[in-house]
Design a protein around this motif. Sequence first.
Motif, PDB file in Angstrom:
ATOM      1  N   UNK A  84       0.915  -1.244  -0.230  1.00  0.00           N
ATOM      2  CA  UNK A  84       0.074   0.034  -0.062  1.00  0.00           C
ATOM      3  C   UNK A  84       0.868   1.212   0.063  1.00  0.00           C
ATOM      4  N   UNK A  85       0.304   2.529  -0.457  1.00  0.00           N
ATOM      5  CA  UNK A  85       0.844   3.718  -0.404  1.00  0.00           C
ATOM      6  C   UNK A  85       2.116   3.735  -0.965  1.00  0.00           C
ATOM      7  N   UNK A  86       2.323   2.801  -2.207  1.00  0.00           N
ATOM      8  CA  UNK A  86       3.415   2.857  -2.981  1.00  0.00           C
ATOM      9  C   UNK A  86       4.135   3.838  -3.294  1.00  0.00           C
ATOM     10  N   UNK A  87       5.360   4.081  -3.704  1.00  0.00           N
ATOM     11  CA  UNK A  87       6.339   5.188  -3.953  1.00  0.00           C
ATOM     12  C   UNK A  87       7.061   4.844  -5.178  1.00  0.00           C
ATOM     13  N   UNK A  88       7.464   5.689  -6.071  1.00  0.00           N
ATOM     14  CA  UNK A  88       8.214   5.735  -7.127  1.00  0.00           C
ATOM     15  C   UNK A  88       9.530   4.779  -6.738  1.00  0.00           C
ATOM     16  N   UNK A  89       9.990   4.957  -5.362  1.00  0.00           N
ATOM     17  CA  UNK A  89      11.175   4.307  -5.236  1.00  0.00           C
ATOM     18  C   UNK A  89      11.120   2.830  -4.917  1.00  0.00           C
ATOM     19  N   UNK A  90       9.761   2.533  -4.853  1.00  0.00           N
ATOM     20  CA  UNK A  90       9.409   1.039  -4.564  1.00  0.00           C
ATOM     21  C   UNK A  90       9.489   0.133  -5.971  1.00  0.00           C
ATOM     22  N   UNK A  91       9.943   0.909  -6.953  1.00  0.00           N
ATOM     23  CA  UNK A  91       9.861   0.236  -8.329  1.00  0.00           C
ATOM     24  C   UNK A  91      11.188  -0.674  -8.418  1.00  0.00           C
ATOM     25  N   UNK A  92      10.835  -1.857  -8.702  1.00  0.00           N
ATOM     26  CA  UNK A  92      11.730  -3.002  -8.678  1.00  0.00           C
ATOM     27  C   UNK A  92      11.372  -4.302  -9.229  1.00  0.00           C
ATOM     28  N   UNK A  93      12.306  -5.228  -9.497  1.00  0.00           N
ATOM     29  CA  UNK A  93      11.807  -6.733  -9.734  1.00  0.00           C
ATOM     30  C   UNK A  93      11.442  -7.341  -8.346  1.00  0.00           C
ATOM     31  N   UNK A  94      10.604  -7.780  -8.175  1.00  0.00           N
ATOM     32  CA  UNK A  94      10.232  -8.444  -6.615  1.00  0.00           C
ATOM     33  C   UNK A  94      10.404 -10.007  -6.874  1.00  0.00           C
ATOM     34  N   UNK A  95      11.036 -10.560  -5.921  1.00  0.00           N
ATOM     35  CA  UNK A  95      11.393 -11.939  -5.972  1.00  0.00           C
ATOM     36  C   UNK A  95      10.762 -12.396  -4.317  1.00  0.00           C
ATOM     37  N   UNK A  96      10.264 -13.849  -4.666  1.00  0.00           N
ATOM     38  CA  UNK A  96      10.056 -14.400  -3.304  1.00  0.00           C
ATOM     39  C   UNK A  96      11.128 -15.543  -3.136  1.00  0.00           C
ATOM     40  N   UNK A  97      11.248 -16.013  -2.039  1.00  0.00           N
ATOM     41  CA  UNK A  97      12.328 -16.930  -1.871  1.00  0.00           C
ATOM     42  C   UNK A  97      11.740 -17.772  -0.661  1.00  0.00           C
ATOM     43  N   UNK A  98      12.495 -19.118  -0.536  1.00  0.00           N
ATOM     44  CA  UNK A  98      12.107 -19.889   0.371  1.00  0.00           C
ATOM     45  C   UNK A  98      13.515 -20.047   1.337  1.00  0.00           C
ATOM     46  N   UNK A  99      13.243 -20.135   2.613  1.00  0.00           N
ATOM     47  CA  UNK A  99      14.406 -20.569   3.629  1.00  0.00           C
ATOM     48  C   UNK A  99      14.108 -21.766   4.531  1.00  0.00           C
ATOM     49  N   UNK A 100      14.756 -22.759   4.382  1.00  0.00           N
ATOM     50  CA  UNK A 100      14.396 -24.052   5.483  1.00  0.00           C
ATOM     51  C   UNK A 100      14.450 -23.611   6.827  1.00  0.00           C
ATOM     52  N   UNK A 101      13.714 -24.161   7.691  1.00  0.00           N
ATOM     53  CA  UNK A 101      14.078 -23.705   9.149  1.00  0.00           C
ATOM     54  C   UNK A 101      12.963 -23.198   9.827  1.00  0.00           C
ATOM     55  N   UNK A 102      13.098 -22.734  10.956  1.00  0.00           N
ATOM     56  CA  UNK A 102      12.216 -22.277  11.881  1.00  0.00           C
ATOM     57  C   UNK A 102      12.516 -20.646  12.236  1.00  0.00           C
ATOM     58  N   UNK A 103      13.465 -20.119  11.836  1.00  0.00           N
ATOM     59  CA  UNK A 103      13.933 -18.553  12.082  1.00  0.00           C
ATOM     60  C   UNK A 103      13.604 -18.037  10.792  1.00  0.00           C
ATOM     61  N   UNK A 104      13.831 -16.621  10.782  1.00  0.00           N
ATOM     62  CA  UNK A 104      13.155 -15.593   9.710  1.00  0.00           C
ATOM     63  C   UNK A 104      14.533 -15.050   9.280  1.00  0.00           C
ATOM     64  N   UNK A 105      15.054 -15.482   8.265  1.00  0.00           N
ATOM     65  CA  UNK A 105      16.357 -14.693   7.908  1.00  0.00           C
ATOM     66  C   UNK A 105      16.140 -13.416   7.048  1.00  0.00           C
ATOM     67  N   UNK A 106      17.231 -12.593   6.984  1.00  0.00           N
ATOM     68  CA  UNK A 106      16.949 -11.242   6.367  1.00  0.00           C
ATOM     69  C   UNK A 106      18.000 -11.043   5.165  1.00  0.00           C
ATOM     70  N   UNK A 107      18.980 -12.026   4.994  1.00  0.00           N
ATOM     71  CA  UNK A 107      19.995 -12.008   4.147  1.00  0.00           C
ATOM     72  C   UNK A 107      19.502 -13.049   2.978  1.00  0.00           C
ATOM     73  N   UNK A 108      19.702 -12.579   1.786  1.00  0.00           N
ATOM     74  CA  UNK A 108      19.575 -13.448   0.519  1.00  0.00           C
ATOM     75  C   UNK A 108      20.333 -14.654   0.570  1.00  0.00           C
ATOM     76  N   UNK A 109      21.441 -14.865   1.172  1.00  0.00           N
ATOM     77  CA  UNK A 109      22.175 -16.114   0.879  1.00  0.00           C
ATOM     78  C   UNK A 109      21.774 -17.133   1.651  1.00  0.00           C
ATOM     79  N   UNK A 110      20.859 -16.906   2.768  1.00  0.00           N
ATOM     80  CA  UNK A 110      20.145 -17.782   3.585  1.00  0.00           C
ATOM     81  C   UNK A 110      18.828 -18.308   3.050  1.00  0.00           C
TER      82      UNK A 110
END
Length: 124
Positions: A84-110
């Motif tokens: 919501x309330x999208x801004x021009x700086x939100x322009x990008x290609x958006x990717x979803x990703x899956x990480x095995x495990x029970x915590x929530x990583x923020x790094x793409x390598x995980x």
Amino acid sequence: QVQLVESGGGLVQAEGSLRLSCAASGRTFSNYAMGWFRQAPGKEREFVAAISWSGNSRTYADSVKGRFTISRDNAKNTVYLQMNSLKPEDTAVYYCAASPGYYIPRGPKEYAYWGQGTQVTVSS
């Protein structure tokens, strides 16, 4: 293997909304934390939001906190990103990703599995 397919991107005016979906197939979806990342031209891929396997925990980048909401439906093997309330700086290609495990990583390598991405363009 987990296959991920994003949808819902498009062109929207500033202050508008979009809802991205990411459909998963393959291994048990509920075994994975799910994340959304984005990459603008000439920039590195950056973390947007992530959600735990159960859906009970979420984390967001500061730049989208209060505007974006991540959710998941394990019965449908799908994760969503309500923007919501999208801004021009939100322009990008958006990717979803899956990480095995029970915590929530923020790094793409995980993240072990990635979708192909969906383009989001916000006009001013």
